[in-house]
Design a protein around this motif. Structure first.
Motif, PDB file in Angstrom:
ATOM      1  N   ILE A 172       3.130   8.072  -0.390  1.00  0.00           N
ATOM      2  CA  ILE A 172       1.686   7.929  -0.580  1.00  0.00           C
ATOM      3  C   ILE A 172       1.244   6.601   0.009  1.00  0.00           C
ATOM      4  CG2 ILE A 172      -0.205   7.802  -2.248  1.00  0.00           C
ATOM      5  CD1 ILE A 172       1.494   9.378  -4.199  1.00  0.00           C
ATOM      6  N   GLU A 173       0.260   6.657   0.884  1.00  0.00           N
ATOM      7  CA  GLU A 173      -0.380   5.441   1.385  1.00  0.00           C
ATOM      8  C   GLU A 173      -1.658   5.224   0.605  1.00  0.00           C
ATOM      9  OE1 GLU A 173      -2.252   3.469   5.477  1.00  0.00           O
ATOM     10  OE2 GLU A 173      -1.570   5.554   5.459  1.00  0.00           O
ATOM     11  N   THR A 174      -1.810   4.035   0.044  1.00  0.00           N
ATOM     12  CA  THR A 174      -2.969   3.736  -0.783  1.00  0.00           C
ATOM     13  C   THR A 174      -3.841   2.671  -0.131  1.00  0.00           C
ATOM     14  OG1 THR A 174      -1.977   1.921  -2.044  1.00  0.00           O
ATOM     15  CG2 THR A 174      -1.513   4.174  -2.798  1.00  0.00           C
ATOM     16  N   GLU A 175      -5.019   2.524  -0.671  1.00  0.00           N
ATOM     17  CA  GLU A 175      -5.853   1.390  -0.291  1.00  0.00           C
ATOM     18  C   GLU A 175      -5.274   0.132  -0.918  1.00  0.00           C
ATOM     19  OE1 GLU A 175      -9.754   2.335  -1.606  1.00  0.00           O
ATOM     20  OE2 GLU A 175     -10.053   3.942  -0.142  1.00  0.00           O
ATOM     21  N   LEU A 176      -5.578  -1.010  -0.333  1.00  0.00           N
ATOM     22  CA  LEU A 176      -5.056  -2.272  -0.826  1.00  0.00           C
ATOM     23  C   LEU A 176      -5.556  -2.523  -2.244  1.00  0.00           C
ATOM     24  CD1 LEU A 176      -3.344  -4.693  -0.036  1.00  0.00           C
ATOM     25  CD2 LEU A 176      -5.421  -5.810   0.778  1.00  0.00           C
ATOM     26  N   GLY A 177      -4.621  -2.773  -3.145  1.00  0.00           N
ATOM     27  CA  GLY A 177      -4.972  -3.033  -4.535  1.00  0.00           C
ATOM     28  C   GLY A 177      -4.925  -1.814  -5.427  1.00  0.00           C
ATOM     29  N   SER A 178      -4.676  -0.626  -4.857  1.00  0.00           N
ATOM     30  CA  SER A 178      -4.693   0.604  -5.647  1.00  0.00           C
ATOM     31  C   SER A 178      -3.307   1.136  -5.976  1.00  0.00           C
ATOM     32  CB  SER A 178      -5.474   1.694  -4.893  1.00  0.00           C
ATOM     33  OG  SER A 178      -6.789   1.289  -4.626  1.00  0.00           O
TER      34      SER A 178
ATOM     35  N   THR B 191       0.825  -1.209   0.000  1.00  0.00           N
ATOM     36  CA  THR B 191       0.000   0.000   0.000  1.00  0.00           C
ATOM     37  C   THR B 191       0.859   1.258   0.000  1.00  0.00           C
ATOM     38  OG1 THR B 191      -0.129  -0.073   2.428  1.00  0.00           O
ATOM     39  CG2 THR B 191      -1.894  -1.163   1.189  1.00  0.00           C
ATOM     40  N   GLU B 192       2.072   1.146  -0.474  1.00  0.00           N
ATOM     41  CA  GLU B 192       2.997   2.277  -0.428  1.00  0.00           C
ATOM     42  C   GLU B 192       3.496   2.624  -1.823  1.00  0.00           C
ATOM     43  OE1 GLU B 192       7.543   3.029   1.148  1.00  0.00           O
ATOM     44  OE2 GLU B 192       6.181   1.831   2.372  1.00  0.00           O
ATOM     45  N   VAL B 193       3.410   3.906  -2.172  1.00  0.00           N
ATOM     46  CA  VAL B 193       3.936   4.427  -3.428  1.00  0.00           C
ATOM     47  C   VAL B 193       4.884   5.572  -3.090  1.00  0.00           C
ATOM     48  CG1 VAL B 193       3.397   5.606  -5.594  1.00  0.00           C
ATOM     49  CG2 VAL B 193       1.927   3.756  -4.784  1.00  0.00           C
ATOM     50  N   THR B 194       6.044   5.582  -3.719  1.00  0.00           N
ATOM     51  CA  THR B 194       7.016   6.647  -3.511  1.00  0.00           C
ATOM     52  C   THR B 194       7.215   7.408  -4.812  1.00  0.00           C
ATOM     53  OG1 THR B 194       8.168   5.350  -1.830  1.00  0.00           O
ATOM     54  CG2 THR B 194       9.373   7.194  -2.795  1.00  0.00           C
ATOM     55  N   VAL B 195       7.124   8.720  -4.741  1.00  0.00           N
ATOM     56  CA  VAL B 195       7.328   9.594  -5.900  1.00  0.00           C
ATOM     57  C   VAL B 195       8.608  10.384  -5.667  1.00  0.00           C
ATOM     58  CG1 VAL B 195       6.311  11.337  -7.410  1.00  0.00           C
ATOM     59  CG2 VAL B 195       4.827   9.772  -6.137  1.00  0.00           C
ATOM     60  N   VAL B 196       9.503  10.396  -6.651  1.00  0.00           N
ATOM     61  CA  VAL B 196      10.806  11.048  -6.525  1.00  0.00           C
ATOM     62  C   VAL B 196      10.893  12.205  -7.504  1.00  0.00           C
ATOM     63  CG1 VAL B 196      13.308  10.708  -6.612  1.00  0.00           C
ATOM     64  CG2 VAL B 196      11.820   8.847  -5.852  1.00  0.00           C
TER      65      VAL B 196
ATOM     66  N   VAL C 154      -6.153   6.804  -2.786  1.00  0.00           N
ATOM     67  CA  VAL C 154      -5.112   7.369  -1.928  1.00  0.00           C
ATOM     68  C   VAL C 154      -5.681   7.629  -0.540  1.00  0.00           C
ATOM     69  CG1 VAL C 154      -3.569   9.314  -1.536  1.00  0.00           C
ATOM     70  CG2 VAL C 154      -3.831   8.370  -3.834  1.00  0.00           C
ATOM     71  N   VAL C 155      -4.983   7.166   0.485  1.00  0.00           N
ATOM     72  CA  VAL C 155      -5.399   7.390   1.864  1.00  0.00           C
ATOM     73  C   VAL C 155      -4.741   8.647   2.420  1.00  0.00           C
ATOM     74  CG1 VAL C 155      -5.440   6.414   4.199  1.00  0.00           C
ATOM     75  CG2 VAL C 155      -5.744   4.920   2.214  1.00  0.00           C
TER      76      VAL C 155
END
Length: 406
Positions: free
Chosen positions: A236-242, A66-71, A100-101
């Motif tokens: 970014i914390e996302t919902e599961l599957g997003s 559930t984690e996305v990192t933008v650089v 996005v949470v």
């Protein structure tokens, strides 16, 4: 007088094989032990793999999936007049995306050489320490799941350029600050920042618990953008599957004019991650199960061969009464296959019971694929069949006259 052809019905063959096994029940039980262990191990391993798959995926999914990192990918290309590729309202834009949470920016503040961080808890003196300073937005603190030891976290009010700071629990311990009612302050260079909270180690950004955290707007206004060698990032914390979808959309959502200036990294597929974690262990355990089956096959072959030697007189008498070589071979092969079949049934049952028992103890949901259980008795029978082939050939080659004479 011509003697008629000797025949051996399937019913008679089964009865002869069963009689041979029951003549020495203890030996038969010990002989099939290797097959029992091998098939039980095989069924249990496959059952544990299926049962633990959901547990492993669930644990990885809590944070990693559930984690996305933008650089800020364009930071290193700016050698003159560096700027921040993230717009001022990037947190709000990211949170507006479906799935996005929480979302927020963070970076390590690039302090001039020689600038140190010190702290002071009134009325005591300053304590100078070499601590890192991090610029973190409120959304990043929430996305990182930052625990509060004392005080409060940064919020949107502090993003107006307020000179406030958070201290990581480890940094606060180094500085001897355990309470906030003594009006502690940290000094970055010569500027004082009021400490409004002490935080523990965040689940996603543990480095924040080792230094000083200030608002991003304050960091930009007083210390400039981050170093190109350590660019700004967004958590970014996302919902599961997003996560995969969000990673594909967020660069354009934040910078529709220049999406290539931002690079988003999505987590690995939990199934692939689970498979990579369990593959080596499963291979080793399956190898051990195969070894147990080999040991079981050797035991069956050895015991059957000994039985052939002990029953040579019986074999000779049967041959003298008209039994053919194939009948003798079929009897001993049937005995060996029966040992393997019974061992496979018992082993499969023990394997299923083991999986269910462990699942109950661990409070898991037992998952057993029938395709992993049904072949086990057949595998045992095949092992017994192969193991009994050579002794059966030896038995069939015994000559009646020599056997009766001996």
């Amino acid at each position: 007088m011509v003697r008629g052809k000797s025949k051996l019905a399937v019913k008679d063959l089964a009865a002869e094989a069963l009689t041979g096994l029951l003549q020495r029940p203890t030996r038969s039980l010990l002989t099939m032990l290797g097959t029992v262990i091998g098939t039980a191990s095989l069924v249990a391993i496959l059952g544990f793999t299926a049962t633990s798959a959901g547990q492993i995926s669930a644990r990885f999914s809590v944070l990693t999936a559930t984690e996305v990192t933008v650089v800020d990918a364009a930071a290193k290309t700016r050698t003159v007049d560096p700027i921040l590729s993230f717009p001022a309202d990037s947190d709000a834009k990211a949170r507006a995306l479906n799935g996005v949470v929480e979302a927020g920016r963070y970076w390590k503040v690039a302090l001039p050489q020689g600038v140190q961080v010190s702290a002071r808890a009134l009325p005591g003196p300053r304590d100078v320490r070499n601590l890192d300073v991090h610029a973190v937005s409120p959304g990043a603190l929430r996305a990182a799941r930052t625990p509060v030891v004392s005080g409060v976290l940064l919020d949107e009010f502090h993003e107006r350029g307020e000179r406030v700071a958070l201290l990581g629990a480890a940094a606060a311990a180094q500085l001897g600050i355990t309470r906030l009612d003594s009006q502690p302050a940290v000094f970055i260079g010569g500027e004082a920042y009021t400490v409004i909270g002490i935080i523990g180690s965040p689940q996603r950004l543990p480095q924040l618990g080792l230094g000083v955290v200030i608002p991003t707007t304050t960091a930009l206004g007083r210390h400039g953008p981050p170093s190109p060698d350590d660019p700004a990032r967004m958590l970014i914390e996302t919902e599961l599957g997003s996560a995969q979808v969000v990673a594909g959309q967020v660069p354009t959502a934040l910078r529709p004019d220049a999406p290539n200036t931002l690079s988003a990294a999505a987590p690995a597929d939990p199934k692939s991650l689970r498979d990579s974690v369990t593959a080596d262990v499963d291979s080793l355990l399956i190898l051990l199960a195969g070894l147990a089956l080999v040991i079981g096959a050797v035991g069956i072959a050895n015991t059957t061969l000994v039985s052939v030697m002990e029953r040579s007189a019986e074999i000779g008498l049967r041959r003298a009464l008209g039994a053919r070589r194939r009948h003798i071979a079929a009897q001993f092969i049937t005995e060996s296959a029966a040992l393997g079949l019974i061992g496979g049934i018992v082993g499969a049952s023990l394997g299923v019971l083991t999986v269910v028992a462990v699942a109950l103890v661990q409070d898991w949901t037992a998952v057993i694929n029938p395709a992993a259980v049904y072949p086990a008795p057949l595998i045992g029978a095949l092992v017994g069949l192969l193991a009994g082939s050579y002794p059966a050939i030896r038995a069939a080659s015994i000559e009646p006259v020599a056997a009766l004479r001996g």
